[in-house]
Design a protein around this motif. Structure first.
Motif, short mmCIF file in Angstrom:
data_model
loop_
_atom_site.label_atom_id
_atom_site.label_comp_id
_atom_site.label_asym_id
_atom_site.label_seq_id
_atom_site.Cartn_x
_atom_site.Cartn_y
_atom_site.Cartn_z
N ALA A 175 0.83 -1.21 0.00
CA ALA A 175 0.00 0.00 0.00
C ALA A 175 0.86 1.25 0.00
O ALA A 175 0.53 2.25 0.64
CB ALA A 175 -0.91 0.00 1.23
N CYS A 176 2.00 1.22 -0.68
CA CYS A 176 2.95 2.34 -0.67
C CYS A 176 2.31 3.58 -1.29
O CYS A 176 1.54 3.49 -2.25
CB CYS A 176 4.21 1.97 -1.42
N GLN A 177 2.71 4.75 -0.77
CA GLN A 177 2.08 6.00 -1.18
C GLN A 177 2.91 6.79 -2.19
O GLN A 177 2.37 7.58 -2.95
CB GLN A 177 1.79 6.87 0.05
N CYS A 221 4.17 1.35 3.32
CA CYS A 221 3.83 0.18 2.51
C CYS A 221 3.02 -0.86 3.27
O CYS A 221 2.52 -1.82 2.67
CB CYS A 221 5.10 -0.46 1.96
N PHE A 222 2.88 -0.70 4.60
CA PHE A 222 2.14 -1.67 5.39
C PHE A 222 0.81 -1.11 5.88
O PHE A 222 0.15 -1.73 6.71
CB PHE A 222 2.98 -2.12 6.58
N SER A 223 0.41 0.03 5.36
CA SER A 223 -0.90 0.57 5.73
C SER A 223 -2.00 -0.35 5.21
O SER A 223 -1.87 -0.94 4.12
CB SER A 223 -1.08 1.97 5.14
N GLU A 262 4.89 1.84 13.53
CA GLU A 262 4.81 0.56 14.22
C GLU A 262 3.38 0.04 14.26
O GLU A 262 3.14 -1.17 14.15
CB GLU A 262 5.36 0.69 15.64
N ARG A 263 2.40 0.93 14.40
CA ARG A 263 1.01 0.49 14.48
C ARG A 263 0.51 -0.12 13.17
O ARG A 263 -0.45 -0.88 13.15
CB ARG A 263 0.11 1.65 14.89
N ASP A 264 1.17 0.21 12.04
CA ASP A 264 0.77 -0.35 10.75
C ASP A 264 1.45 -1.68 10.45
O ASP A 264 1.03 -2.39 9.52
CB ASP A 264 1.08 0.63 9.62
N CYS A 265 2.50 -2.01 11.19
CA CYS A 265 3.27 -3.22 10.88
C CYS A 265 2.48 -4.46 11.28
O CYS A 265 2.07 -4.60 12.44
CB CYS A 265 4.61 -3.19 11.62
N PRO A 266 2.25 -5.38 10.36
CA PRO A 266 1.46 -6.58 10.66
C PRO A 266 2.31 -7.68 11.30
O PRO A 266 2.56 -8.73 10.71
CB PRO A 266 0.96 -7.01 9.28
N GLY A 267 2.78 -7.45 12.51
CA GLY A 267 3.58 -8.46 13.17
C GLY A 267 4.11 -7.99 14.50
O GLY A 267 3.76 -6.91 15.01
N TYR A 292 15.23 0.69 13.90
CA TYR A 292 13.85 0.48 14.33
C TYR A 292 13.72 1.02 15.75
O TYR A 292 14.40 0.56 16.66
CB TYR A 292 13.45 -0.99 14.27
N TYR A 293 12.83 2.01 15.89
CA TYR A 293 12.59 2.62 17.19
C TYR A 293 11.32 2.05 17.79
O TYR A 293 10.25 2.10 17.17
CB TYR A 293 12.45 4.14 17.06
N LEU A 294 11.42 1.48 18.98
CA LEU A 294 10.28 0.88 19.64
C LEU A 294 9.22 1.94 19.93
O LEU A 294 9.50 2.99 20.49
CB LEU A 294 10.71 0.21 20.95
N GLY A 295 7.99 1.66 19.51
CA GLY A 295 6.90 2.59 19.68
C GLY A 295 6.75 3.58 18.55
O GLY A 295 5.72 4.25 18.44
N SER A 296 7.76 3.69 17.69
CA SER A 296 7.73 4.64 16.59
C SER A 296 7.62 3.93 15.24
O SER A 296 6.70 4.16 14.47
CB SER A 296 8.95 5.54 16.61
N GLY A 297 8.58 3.05 14.96
CA GLY A 297 8.56 2.34 13.70
C GLY A 297 9.91 2.31 13.02
O GLY A 297 10.96 2.35 13.68
N CYS A 298 9.89 2.24 11.70
CA CYS A 298 11.09 2.03 10.90
C CYS A 298 11.59 3.35 10.32
O CYS A 298 10.82 4.10 9.71
CB CYS A 298 10.80 1.03 9.79
#
Length: 645
Positions: A175-177, A221-223, A262-267, A292-298
């Motif tokens: 789902a990349c923008q 891309c993981f939205s 991070e909330r969009d990552c399926p895992g 990779y920041y915990l709570g933030s994402g990539c």
């Protein structure tokens, strides 16, 4: 300045010569701000090593090689600087590269692999300044991004090695923008278009068309997809290969770009999400750092991190950064010889609860541990050591990691892979002027291992695929043969372009249809009908082998394959039989009638059989008429005295 250096004599003056290489402001010699030109995978143009060796005066040498030879004879010499005028200056292990017009610099020994493409920095990297960062590298030089990639001037060449490292079946949503839509020309696919662009990292194909991500690792891309059917295929593509230079856990690098939340990552954020972030960076040639920041994402590098990296561009002791790496992209097959290297994959980690761990003794350093493990036949590709204690994992053993133990985990890999040129399939379009073609079709999403596990399924598919090819192109099934020369069959193999268990390679040879051309063959083997037929054959013979969306890629060889003997012996045998019959009839006629055999009608005689002519009262025309020809018979004359009564 160089003339002054040559003129200085004595110990004190030599020390002074080393000090005057930098002026009062310290800015005469600076670190390179643009990537220098590399010559022979060894020397840097317009660069020199600084400082020079104490107590060693410059000399005049005719060439770079002569300057290297002098360095070999001087104890402690590691690097040389040489000018076209013949000026040769030597430097020790503490030297680093600086800019100097008209100079050329390099090591005392040239190696097949450029130093910056095989070295790693020490733990002191990055330093407080650019010079300190350069000193942390063995050769005193911080490599530029893409330095280990082939170039034509300033343009990157096509590496020729691409690998899909993530797709829909392995977690990619697609789902990349920030994607660019392309029109896919005839004989191309969205995947093939992306593979031809060095900076294309991801491609998405849906009902709308083909979209690629170039000069980016992809954004969000993981939205979640609004329409689950919108992206029916997506792939993340890695060009060339990657080696890890440094672990970046507990460190924040400034200048990175967030590519997914991070909330969009399926895992799991600590496992699969970290892996997805790593693959995002590996697929983008612009990316040299990822975290990779915990709570933030990539967060990944998209060309905004300053070079060389210094302490001013990062923050240490940042526990939020649970994973990250400083990496280097390189292209295998640059004429370099294969070499082994050890990559640190984890710190403060030990492999435990494994019966395949082997302890190595008499080790006093990390390098010593690696050297012993490489010589020991009981050791596989994994070692862990704290510099004094050394262990290796036996081949086939799995490492169950335990953290915060004090050991560093290393894995041995090929630094440079020897890429063999493709012997056959390499072209998307069939070449003109050939009477037969070698074809390789890759079915992605079909497991080779599951197919060959069933002999009946693999045998059925070899024949079914050959029939699919014959039906699509209009040739007879006997005009399709495998690499062993067996007609009406194809060869099945593991795809050479993918190391995973989700692809199948179909290899075969075929003759050019009598009614067609190279263009028609290309069209027929890229048609939707043919590809659907291949999928149906797999579904009918081995449905369990389908691991995801089946995608078909067709490629042609650039050389004409040899015709199998089974396609030649039948016409050859017929030709031999016909020739034998003709020869037999000729010999039989000679034996029966001789060379002077005559032609005679039932109701007339020949006056002179030796003349070979038969006359009648009405003349030659009657004998040569169709009726008289049917009445003729051959006979051998008994004597030359024949009367015409």
């Amino acid at each position: 300045m160089e003339r002054l250096t040559v003129a200085l004599l004595g110990t004190g003056l030599a020390a002074l010569a080393a000090s005057v290489d930098v002026n009062e402001s310290g800015k005469k010699y600076q670190l390179p701000i643009t990537q220098p030109v590399v010559i022979d995978n060894c020397f840097y143009r317009d660069m020199r090593y600084f400082p020079t060796m104490l107590l060693v005066l410059p000399s005049h040498e005719e060439s770079l090689v002569a300057c290297q030879q002098r360095c070999i004879t001087v104890e402690g010499c590691r690097y040389i600087s040489w000018w076209g005028t013949g000026h040769c200056v030597l430097s020790g292990a503490d030297a680093y590269l600086v800019e100097d017009v008209f100079a050329m610099a390099g090591p005392v020994h040239c190696t097949p692999v450029l130093a910056s493409c095989r070295e790693r920095p020490s733990s002191s990297f990055p330093g407080a300044t650019g010079i300190e960062s350069a000193k942390a590298w063995p050769s005193g030089y911080v490599p530029f991004p893409m330095e280990c990639w082939p170039r034509s001037g300033s343009v990157l060449k096509h590496c020729g090695k691409e690998e899909v490292i993530q797709d829909v079946s392995s977690g990619l949503v697609g789902a990349c923008q920030n994607m660019e839509q392309l029109t896919v020309p005839l004989y191309e696919t969205c995947h093939s278009l992306c593979s031809k662009k060095n900076f294309c990292s991801i491609y998405v194909e849906n009902q709308t068309g083909c979209f690629i991500g170039e000069m980016t690792a992809g954004l969000n891309c993981f939205s979640p997809l609004r329409n689950p059917e919108a992206a029916y295929h997506a792939g993340r593509l890695m060009h060339g290969a990657v080696r890890v230079l440094q672990d970046l856990r507990d460190t924040q690098v400034f200048g990175l770009t967030q590519v997914f939340l991070e909330r969009d990552c399926p895992g799991n954020p600590r496992s699969s999400c970290v892996e997805y972030c790593r693959l995002s960076c590996y697929s983008s040639l612009q990316c040299n750092f990822w975290q990779y920041y915990l709570g933030s994402g990539c967060w990944v590098d998209e060309g905004n991190v300053l070079h060389p990296l210094t302490n001013a561009q990062l923050r240490r002791g940042w526990d939020v950064a649970i994973a990250g790496e400083y990496i280097q992209h390189f292209c295998p097959g640059l004429g370099w010889t294969p070499a082994k290297e050890w990559t640190m994959t984890a710190r403060d980690t030990i492999c435990s609860k494994s019966s395949k761990v082997k302890e190595l003794s008499h080790v006093s350093s990390v390098l010593g541990c690696q050297a012993q493990a490489q010589r020991n036949e009981d050791c596989g590709k994994t070692t862990f050591t704290n510099g004094t204690a050394c262990f290796c994992l036996r081949p086939g053993g799995l490492c169950e990691r335990e953290h915060f133990i004090g050991f560093d985990l290393y894995e041995r890999n090929d630094l440079v892979e020897a890429v063999q040129p493709a012997a056959h399939a390499s072209l998307f379009k069939a070449p003109e002027g050939l009477g037969a073609f070698h074809v390789e079709i890759t079915l992605r999403g079909v497991s080779y291992e599951r197919i060959v596990a069933s002999k009946s399924a693999s045998d059925e598919l070899r024949r079914s695929f050959a029939l699919d090819v014959a039906e699509a192109t209009g040739v007879s099934s006997s005009s399709v043969w495998n690499d062993q020369g067996d007609t009406r069959e194809v060869s099945l193999a593991r795809s050479s372009g993918n190391e995973g268990d989700d692809s199948l390679s179909i290899k075969f040879n075929m003759q050019l249809p009598g009614h067609g051309s190279a263009d028609t063959v290309t069209r027929d083997l890229n048609s939707i009908t043919f590809q659907a037929g291949l999928r149906d054959s797999v579904q009918a013979a081995a449905p369990d082998s389908i691991t995801g969306p089946v995608e078909v890629f067709t490629a042609f060889g650039d050389q004409e394959p040899g015709i199998p003997f089974s396609r030649v012996w039948i016409p050859l045998l017929l030709g031999v039989l016909v020739c034998s019959a003709v020869v037999f009839c000729f010999i039989y006629g000679l034996q029966r009638h001789g060379p002077n055999g005559i032609c005679m009608d039932e109701d007339f005689n020949c006056r002179d059989p030796l003349d070979g002519f038969c006359d009648t009262d009405s003349g030659d025309e009657k004998m040569r008429s169709p009726k008289s020809l049917r009445q003729k018979r051959w006979f051998r004359p008994q004597s030359r005295n024949v009367t015409t009564a």
